[in-house]
Design an enzyme around this catalytic site. Sequence first.
Site, PDB file in Angstrom:
ATOM      1  N   PHE A 154       0.848  -1.202   0.000  1.00 22.20           N
ATOM      2  CA  PHE A 154       0.000   0.000   0.000  1.00 22.20           C
ATOM      3  C   PHE A 154       0.883   1.251   0.000  1.00 22.20           C
ATOM      4  O   PHE A 154       0.697   2.163   0.799  1.00 22.20           O
ATOM      5  CB  PHE A 154      -0.955  -0.042   1.203  1.00 22.20           C
ATOM      6  N   GLY A 155       1.820   1.272  -0.932  1.00 24.46           N
ATOM      7  CA  GLY A 155       2.668   2.457  -1.112  1.00 24.46           C
ATOM      8  C   GLY A 155       1.997   3.458  -2.026  1.00 24.46           C
ATOM      9  O   GLY A 155       0.782   3.385  -2.274  1.00 24.46           O
ATOM     10  N   ARG A 156       2.809   4.372  -2.537  1.00 23.43           N
ATOM     11  CA  ARG A 156       2.277   5.477  -3.353  1.00 23.43           C
ATOM     12  C   ARG A 156       1.406   5.011  -4.518  1.00 23.43           C
ATOM     13  O   ARG A 156       0.310   5.535  -4.741  1.00 23.43           O
ATOM     14  CB  ARG A 156       3.443   6.273  -3.944  1.00 23.43           C
ATOM     15  N   ARG A 177       2.986  -4.444   4.837  1.00 20.04           N
ATOM     16  CA  ARG A 177       3.892  -4.906   5.891  1.00 20.04           C
ATOM     17  C   ARG A 177       3.879  -3.976   7.103  1.00 20.04           C
ATOM     18  O   ARG A 177       3.819  -4.413   8.237  1.00 20.04           O
ATOM     19  CB  ARG A 177       5.317  -4.947   5.339  1.00 20.04           C
ATOM     20  N   THR A 234       1.731  -4.607 -12.107  1.00 21.45           N
ATOM     21  CA  THR A 234       2.509  -3.533 -12.740  1.00 21.45           C
ATOM     22  C   THR A 234       3.792  -3.288 -11.937  1.00 21.45           C
ATOM     23  O   THR A 234       4.458  -2.278 -12.159  1.00 21.45           O
ATOM     24  CB  THR A 234       1.704  -2.210 -12.788  1.00 21.45           C
ATOM     25  N   ARG A 236       6.778  -5.836 -10.354  1.00 23.99           N
ATOM     26  CA  ARG A 236       7.891  -6.573 -10.940  1.00 23.99           C
ATOM     27  C   ARG A 236       7.436  -8.003 -11.176  1.00 23.99           C
ATOM     28  O   ARG A 236       6.754  -8.599 -10.324  1.00 23.99           O
ATOM     29  CB  ARG A 236       9.112  -6.569 -10.012  1.00 23.99           C
ATOM     30  N   GLU A 265      11.766 -10.756 -18.303  1.00 24.84           N
ATOM     31  CA  GLU A 265      11.545  -9.842 -19.438  1.00 24.84           C
ATOM     32  C   GLU A 265      12.781  -9.795 -20.343  1.00 24.84           C
ATOM     33  O   GLU A 265      13.891  -9.762 -19.818  1.00 24.84           O
ATOM     34  CB  GLU A 265      11.242  -8.432 -18.924  1.00 24.84           C
ATOM     35  N   HIS A 283       5.634  -3.749 -20.271  1.00 22.99           N
ATOM     36  CA  HIS A 283       6.212  -2.910 -19.191  1.00 22.99           C
ATOM     37  C   HIS A 283       6.063  -1.416 -19.509  1.00 22.99           C
ATOM     38  O   HIS A 283       7.044  -0.687 -19.663  1.00 22.99           O
ATOM     39  CB  HIS A 283       7.686  -3.271 -18.942  1.00 22.99           C
ATOM     40  N   GLY A 285       4.194   0.799 -17.586  1.00 26.46           N
ATOM     41  CA  GLY A 285       3.647   1.542 -16.433  1.00 26.46           C
ATOM     42  C   GLY A 285       3.963   3.029 -16.444  1.00 26.46           C
ATOM     43  O   GLY A 285       3.083   3.860 -16.268  1.00 26.46           O
TER      44      GLY A 285
HETATM   45  C1  DGY Z   1      10.219   1.657 -12.473  1.00 23.94           C
HETATM   46  O1  DGY Z   1      10.519   2.860 -12.457  1.00 23.94           O
HETATM   47  O2  DGY Z   1      10.600   0.885 -11.606  1.00 23.94           O
HETATM   48  C2  DGY Z   1       9.338   1.224 -13.566  1.00 23.94           C
HETATM   49  O3  DGY Z   1       9.145  -0.141 -13.569  1.00 23.94           O
HETATM   50  C3  DGY Z   1       9.848   1.704 -14.896  1.00 23.94           C
HETATM   51  O4  DGY Z   1       8.728   1.903 -15.663  1.00 23.94           O
END
Ligand code: DGY
Length: 324
Positions: A154-156, A177, A234, A236, A265, A283, A285
């Site tokens: 539950f981060g940003r 956590r 989204t 890793r 990847e 990838h 995001g």
């Molecule tokens: C990050 O900044 O960690 C992203 O996965 C890159 O898009």
Amino acid sequence: MKPKVYLTRLLPPTVMERLAREADLVWNDADRVATRAEIIAGARGCDALLCNITDCVDAGLLAACPGLKVVANFGVGFNNIEVAAATARKIPVTNTPGVLTAATADMAFALLLAAARRVSEGDRLVRSRRWDGWHPMQMLGADVSGATLGLIGFGRIARALAQRAQAFDMRVIYWNRSPVSAAEAAGATGASFADVLRQSDFLSVHVAYTPETHHLLGDAQFALMKPTALVINTARGPIIDEKALVRALQTRRIAGAGLDVFEREPQLEPELFGLENVVLAPHLGSATIGTRTKMGMIAVDNLLAVCAGRRPPNCVNPEVLPPV
Ligand code: DGY
């Protein structure tokens, strides 16, 4: 004297212009990931290495570039860097948090909607020229409004996704956590890891990738989930055991997935290509021009600060910096 910087891959134009102005810049101008040998040859003798999340910066590479004063990652995640090895050499490692929050949350919600409403599958049907027109039982998807979104971490980015979900009348639960204040929770409800798995209609992954989060979701976790649930990633790839995910999708243990990241990847488990119930993205995001420009500017701020003897704004191993 301008700091000497090696950049492993071309960045957006305004970032390149700034680097050309403010640094003595060498970069990999081939449109591909730089090899380890190219990074070492380029970064040896440089003050700063400006690298990407696809570059493996480990103890051996750092030892081969003894003059480096800073490793500035273009990305918020920094699992591509052996931070302990940098710390042992007293090299600050920096990242680019904050500026990609909205773009990544947008992407997670795009995948959620696309997986729920079978957008990629529908696009494939139309392009195949086999669509025979509207009918009442065609490609019925999952309702988003009223559904429960479970957040692992539950981060940003997770909190930004929660806001988007709440605007779509979703109930949001999360597992984190460390404790989350009521203000940060902003209407989302904390729950145990197992309860988030059990209750979610959509489950989205938002933890950093570390040895502890490797394969956090695998057979045992999919077994706890609703057979109608969809998984979104989204963060890793290796946080999810991709082979277990394929099994869960093939057997309909879960209903579907929306994936922006993968375990190896750009390789994917080959079965994923043939599964209709998964939406695949490469990838993307943080892939907006505005976001990638801000990420580049932050990476440059970080490396210039270290090279000028100042504290970098975003250091992931601040123990190497002089005390304030
Ligand atoms: C990050 O900044 O960690 C992203 O996965 C890159 O898009």
